[in-house]
Design a protein around this motif. Structure first.
Motif, PDB file in Angstrom:
ATOM      1  N   GLU A 179      -8.637  -4.810 -33.134  1.00 55.23           N
ATOM      2  CA  GLU A 179      -8.531  -5.633 -34.543  1.00 55.23           C
ATOM      3  C   GLU A 179      -9.923  -6.588 -34.675  1.00 55.23           C
ATOM      4  OE1 GLU A 179      -5.400  -8.175 -33.010  1.00 55.23           O
ATOM      5  OE2 GLU A 179      -3.793  -7.040 -33.860  1.00 55.23           O
ATOM      6  N   ARG A 180     -10.654  -6.687 -33.744  1.00 61.68           N
ATOM      7  CA  ARG A 180     -12.029  -7.520 -33.801  1.00 61.68           C
ATOM      8  C   ARG A 180     -13.096  -6.311 -34.446  1.00 61.68           C
ATOM      9  NH1 ARG A 180     -13.485 -10.586 -28.727  1.00 61.68           N
ATOM     10  NH2 ARG A 180     -11.892 -11.631 -29.814  1.00 61.68           N
ATOM     11  N   SER A 181     -12.970  -5.224 -34.072  1.00 59.15           N
ATOM     12  CA  SER A 181     -13.881  -4.233 -34.856  1.00 59.15           C
ATOM     13  C   SER A 181     -13.505  -3.935 -36.095  1.00 59.15           C
ATOM     14  CB  SER A 181     -13.870  -2.869 -34.220  1.00 59.15           C
ATOM     15  OG  SER A 181     -14.075  -2.878 -32.525  1.00 59.15           O
ATOM     16  N   ILE A 182     -12.148  -3.714 -36.567  1.00 58.09           N
ATOM     17  CA  ILE A 182     -12.010  -3.544 -37.640  1.00 58.09           C
ATOM     18  C   ILE A 182     -12.168  -5.037 -38.663  1.00 58.09           C
ATOM     19  CG2 ILE A 182      -9.912  -3.384 -39.556  1.00 58.09           C
ATOM     20  CD1 ILE A 182      -8.803  -1.657 -37.349  1.00 58.09           C
ATOM     21  N   ASN A 183     -12.107  -5.961 -37.980  1.00 56.88           N
ATOM     22  CA  ASN A 183     -12.602  -7.580 -38.704  1.00 56.88           C
ATOM     23  C   ASN A 183     -13.671  -7.408 -38.976  1.00 56.88           C
ATOM     24  OD1 ASN A 183     -12.170  -9.819 -39.954  1.00 56.88           O
ATOM     25  ND2 ASN A 183     -12.372 -11.016 -37.883  1.00 56.88           N
ATOM     26  N   ILE A 184     -14.908  -7.025 -38.094  1.00 54.47           N
ATOM     27  CA  ILE A 184     -16.113  -6.883 -38.487  1.00 54.47           C
ATOM     28  C   ILE A 184     -16.489  -6.159 -39.544  1.00 54.47           C
ATOM     29  CG2 ILE A 184     -18.296  -6.213 -37.411  1.00 54.47           C
ATOM     30  CD1 ILE A 184     -17.246  -7.377 -34.519  1.00 54.47           C
ATOM     31  N   ALA A 185     -15.976  -4.776 -39.376  1.00 53.51           N
ATOM     32  CA  ALA A 185     -16.181  -3.926 -40.358  1.00 53.51           C
ATOM     33  C   ALA A 185     -15.721  -4.379 -41.920  1.00 53.51           C
ATOM     34  CB  ALA A 185     -15.431  -2.507 -40.331  1.00 53.51           C
TER      35      ALA A 185
END
Length: 132
Positions: A5-11
């Motif tokens: 979720e954090r990676s997708i949020n950054i993307a």
């Protein structure tokens, strides 16, 4: 927030910053440049001078809607709505440009469509919305 979720949020933030900066810059160019300069960039601008102003205004509003609500964490659903509006705008704008015979410019709208679709998908899901 999980690692995924954090990676997708950054993307999503990167996509929002890219799309918003592109929309804001493009809108400002259309609103601030003399019509002679704009007509040299876009063939249709000479035939529709008020259309240039309208396109620039809509691009600025979409750029603000894509970035500011999520950034300020106020009415964050507006970001997803602005992304959906950007999808519709990009499709309509591409059809208009293609109808004017400017096919390369119409095709160049595809990356913006992909970014807007990614933002609309991600920001419409609560798990990818930045927590308060």
């Amino acid at each position: 927030m999980t690692r995924k979720e954090r990676s997708i949020n950054i993307a999503l933030w990167l996509a929002q910053a890219s799309l918003a900066s592109t929309l804001l810059f493009s809108g400002l160019i259309k609103l601030t440049q003399p019509s002679v300069n704009i007509a040299s960039l876009w063939r249709w601008a000479e035939d529709y001078p008020n259309g240039v102003w309208m396109v620039g205004s809509v691009e600025i509003m979409l750029g603000i809607g894509i970035l500011i609500p999520e950034l300020l964490r106020i009415a964050m659903r507006i970001t997803a709505w602005a992304a959906f509006a950007c999808i519709g705008w990009t499709i309509g704008y591409s059809i208009f440009i293609a109808s004017q015979g400017d096919w390369p410019t119409a095709g160049s709208q595809l990356p913006y469509l992909v970014l807007a679709a990614f933002i609309a998908w991600g920001r419409s899901k609560p798990q990818y919305t930045t927590p308060k």
